[in-house]
Scaffold this motif. Structure first.
Motif, PDB file in Angstrom:
ATOM      1  N   ASN A 214       0.917  -1.377   0.086  1.00 36.86           N
ATOM      2  CA  ASN A 214       0.189   0.031   0.230  1.00 36.86           C
ATOM      3  C   ASN A 214       0.557   1.420   0.141  1.00 36.86           C
ATOM      4  N   LEU A 215       2.098   1.352   0.413  1.00 35.68           N
ATOM      5  CA  LEU A 215       2.742   2.023   0.321  1.00 35.68           C
ATOM      6  C   LEU A 215       3.599   3.090  -1.250  1.00 35.68           C
ATOM      7  N   SER A 216       2.805   4.107  -1.336  1.00 36.03           N
ATOM      8  CA  SER A 216       3.267   4.328  -2.297  1.00 36.03           C
ATOM      9  C   SER A 216       4.978   5.725  -2.691  1.00 36.03           C
ATOM     10  N   GLN A 217       4.817   6.074  -1.145  1.00 32.96           N
ATOM     11  CA  GLN A 217       5.784   6.906  -0.596  1.00 32.96           C
ATOM     12  C   GLN A 217       5.937   7.415   0.463  1.00 32.96           C
ATOM     13  N   VAL A 218       6.823   7.545   0.559  1.00 33.75           N
ATOM     14  CA  VAL A 218       7.890   8.173   1.795  1.00 33.75           C
ATOM     15  C   VAL A 218       7.830   9.189   1.668  1.00 33.75           C
TER      16      VAL A 218
ATOM     17  N   LEU B  83       2.671  -2.634   7.957  1.00 35.79           N
ATOM     18  CA  LEU B  83       2.387  -3.832   8.048  1.00 35.79           C
ATOM     19  C   LEU B  83       0.420  -4.116   8.906  1.00 35.79           C
ATOM     20  N   ASP B  84       0.350  -3.177   9.638  1.00 29.22           N
ATOM     21  CA  ASP B  84      -0.893  -3.593  10.480  1.00 29.22           C
ATOM     22  C   ASP B  84      -1.762  -2.679   9.476  1.00 29.22           C
ATOM     23  N   GLN B  85      -1.362  -1.869   8.639  1.00 34.24           N
ATOM     24  CA  GLN B  85      -2.961  -1.230   6.937  1.00 34.24           C
ATOM     25  C   GLN B  85      -2.719  -1.795   6.330  1.00 34.24           C
ATOM     26  N   GLU B  86      -1.811  -2.893   6.287  1.00 32.14           N
ATOM     27  CA  GLU B  86      -2.044  -3.373   4.258  1.00 32.14           C
ATOM     28  C   GLU B  86      -3.623  -3.675   4.468  1.00 32.14           C
ATOM     29  N   ARG B  87      -4.269  -4.359   5.513  1.00 30.84           N
ATOM     30  CA  ARG B  87      -5.963  -4.925   4.933  1.00 30.84           C
ATOM     31  C   ARG B  87      -7.050  -3.382   5.963  1.00 30.84           C
TER      32      ARG B  87
ATOM     33  N   SER C 110       7.547  13.348  15.076  1.00 29.02           N
ATOM     34  CA  SER C 110       8.637  12.431  14.364  1.00 29.02           C
ATOM     35  C   SER C 110       8.122  11.861  13.117  1.00 29.02           C
ATOM     36  N   GLY C 111       6.795  11.110  13.172  1.00 31.09           N
ATOM     37  CA  GLY C 111       6.861  10.005  11.967  1.00 31.09           C
ATOM     38  C   GLY C 111       5.333   9.174  11.991  1.00 31.09           C
ATOM     39  N   GLU C 112       4.924   9.037  11.007  1.00 34.15           N
ATOM     40  CA  GLU C 112       3.253   8.756  10.856  1.00 34.15           C
ATOM     41  C   GLU C 112       2.889   7.610   9.858  1.00 34.15           C
ATOM     42  N   SER C 113       2.397   7.612   9.599  1.00 30.50           N
ATOM     43  CA  SER C 113       1.918   6.217   8.717  1.00 30.50           C
ATOM     44  C   SER C 113       0.631   6.420   8.359  1.00 30.50           C
ATOM     45  N   TRP C 114       0.430   6.598   7.321  1.00 28.76           N
ATOM     46  CA  TRP C 114      -0.907   7.026   6.800  1.00 28.76           C
ATOM     47  C   TRP C 114      -1.292   5.200   5.744  1.00 28.76           C
ATOM     48  N   VAL C 115      -3.267   5.142   6.176  1.00 28.91           N
ATOM     49  CA  VAL C 115      -3.098   4.051   5.531  1.00 28.91           C
ATOM     50  C   VAL C 115      -3.557   4.245   3.594  1.00 28.91           C
ATOM     51  N   GLN C 116      -3.552   5.604   3.630  1.00 29.16           N
ATOM     52  CA  GLN C 116      -3.664   5.578   2.048  1.00 29.16           C
ATOM     53  C   GLN C 116      -2.232   6.219   1.336  1.00 29.16           C
TER      54      GLN C 116
ATOM     55  N   GLN D  54       1.437   6.759   2.598  1.00 30.48           N
ATOM     56  CA  GLN D  54       2.608   7.403   3.036  1.00 30.48           C
ATOM     57  C   GLN D  54       3.025   7.082   4.415  1.00 30.48           C
ATOM     58  N   VAL D  55       4.125   7.075   4.221  1.00 31.00           N
ATOM     59  CA  VAL D  55       4.734   7.153   5.304  1.00 31.00           C
ATOM     60  C   VAL D  55       5.770   8.669   5.380  1.00 31.00           C
ATOM     61  N   ILE D  56       5.889   8.539   6.533  1.00 31.00           N
ATOM     62  CA  ILE D  56       6.636  10.753   7.413  1.00 31.00           C
ATOM     63  C   ILE D  56       7.602  10.231   8.039  1.00 31.00           C
ATOM     64  N   LEU D  57       8.691  10.461   7.897  1.00 30.95           N
ATOM     65  CA  LEU D  57       9.750  10.978   8.935  1.00 30.95           C
ATOM     66  C   LEU D  57      10.274  11.601   9.346  1.00 30.95           C
ATOM     67  N   SER D  58      10.976  12.171   9.993  1.00 27.66           N
ATOM     68  CA  SER D  58      12.043  13.045  10.807  1.00 27.66           C
ATOM     69  C   SER D  58      12.905  12.557   9.975  1.00 27.66           C
ATOM     70  N   TRP D  59      14.668  13.270   9.613  1.00 24.26           N
ATOM     71  CA  TRP D  59      15.074  12.798   8.802  1.00 24.26           C
ATOM     72  C   TRP D  59      16.282  12.795  10.127  1.00 24.26           C
ATOM     73  N   PRO D  60      16.126  13.288  11.436  1.00 27.77           N
ATOM     74  CA  PRO D  60      17.223  13.051  12.576  1.00 27.77           C
ATOM     75  C   PRO D  60      17.022  11.838  13.146  1.00 27.77           C
ATOM     76  N   ASP D  61      15.334  11.291  13.613  1.00 24.96           N
ATOM     77  CA  ASP D  61      14.495  10.926  14.319  1.00 24.96           C
ATOM     78  C   ASP D  61      15.253   8.620  13.188  1.00 24.96           C
ATOM     79  N   VAL D  62      15.696   9.389  12.080  1.00 26.55           N
ATOM     80  CA  VAL D  62      15.583   7.901  11.268  1.00 26.55           C
ATOM     81  C   VAL D  62      17.425   7.689  11.416  1.00 26.55           C
ATOM     82  N   LEU D  63      18.018   8.886  11.720  1.00 27.84           N
ATOM     83  CA  LEU D  63      19.405   8.698  12.026  1.00 27.84           C
ATOM     84  C   LEU D  63      19.770   8.488  12.965  1.00 27.84           C
ATOM     85  N   ALA D  64      19.036   8.555  14.337  1.00 30.16           N
ATOM     86  CA  ALA D  64      18.934   8.362  15.496  1.00 30.16           C
ATOM     87  C   ALA D  64      18.266   6.401  15.638  1.00 30.16           C
TER      88      ALA D  64
END
Length: 281
Positions: free
Chosen positions: A117-121, A187-191, A149-155, A157-167
């Motif tokens: 379901n992931l179309s973009q990061v 994974l939880d939102q696949e259905r 610092s981050g979200e995952s949308w059932v539509q 998109q995954v949204i991430l803060s780059w400093p938190d990705v690094l950490a």
């Protein structure tokens, strides 16, 4: 009796129609599989290997076969998932590689469609603000701004803060990893909406999953109510979907502590993710 030209034309036309029908039904899947095989055949870029050595110490803990599998998954992930920089952030190769490496930990040893379901990061240069509307006890709606610092949308998109990705990549033992958290939500939102019960493959597995996860969720809430120190962060007690995501972070980064203090939870996540991080150490 030999075929007439008309009969032969009808037969060939029917076969052509059947071929087109099969192509319509199976073409996209076959094309995707062929394309992924082509990606797997490409050598893993030396620049990506250098980024992983510098930025992701967890990779050294993985057995060699899982390291190779992770790299193959990364190649497909990066070939298929677009990255978009937000608030002026310019997406670099290092950003893409680190997100992909941490996300693909969740699909090792599993049949996967690479977060279908992931179309973009979306990557932000820091924590970002969102406007929320909430009702108080009397039903009156209020607006407030919340830093995230981050979200995952059932539509998709995954949204991430780059400093938190690094950490999250820098310390693989603190039980905090934003990428693992948000991609566990994917994974939880696949259905559909995240509920804390991702697709398990067979309905017979859900009864045990529900018993273990609900039991551990209630146990965490009781511990927090008594003011006890907990392995899982208090955020895991907000709802079952967050419990699953937080537990996934701890499972990959603090497997020994989870296995000792939450054996049933560790066992259930090990069955779901099809890996045993405890053995990696």
């Amino acid at each position: 009796m030999p075929f007439s030209l008309d009969a032969l034309s009808l037969l060939l036309g029917g076969l052509a129609f059947a071929a087109l029908l099969l192509a319509g039904l199976w073409g996209p899947r076959a094309w995707r599989a062929w394309r992924r095989r082509r990606v797997w055949q490409q050598p893993f870029p030396a620049a990506w290997r250098s980024i992983l050595r510098r930025r992701m110490p967890m990779l050294r803990r993985l057995p060699v076969d899982l390291q190779l599998q992770l790299k193959r998954h990364m190649q497909v992930f990066l070939a298929e998932k677009p990255f978009i920089g937000c608030n002026g952030l310019e997406v670099t190769e290092e950003m893409r590689v680190l997100v992909a490496a941490q996300a693909c930990l969740l699909i090792l040893n599993r049949q996967s469609e690479y977060f279908p379901n992931l179309s973009q990061v979306l990557l932000y240069p820091s924590a970002y603000w969102v406007d929320k509307r909430e009702a108080d006890g009397s039903g009156v709606q209020h607006e407030r701004r919340e830093a995230r610092s981050g979200e995952s949308w059932v539509q998709g998109q995954v949204i991430l803060s780059w400093p938190d990705v690094l950490a999250g990549a820098a310390d693989p033992t603190d039980g905090q990893n934003l990428v693992i958290h948000e991609f566990a939500h994917q994974l939880d939102q696949e259905r559909g909406r995240a509920t804390g019960a991702p697709f398990l493959g067979h309905r017979s597995r859900y009864a045990r999953w529900a018993a273990v996860m609900n039991g551990e969720f209630q146990r965490l809430r009781q511990q927090l109510a008594r003011g006890e120190e907990t392995l899982l962060s208090p955020y895991a007690a907000t709802e079952p979907a967050e419990f699953f995501a937080v537990a996934s972070e701890v499972f990959f980064e603090q497997p020994r502590e989870m296995a000792e203090r939450h054996a049933a939870l560790y066992g259930e996540l090990a069955r779901y993710y099809a890996v045993d991080p405890l053995a990696w150490a």
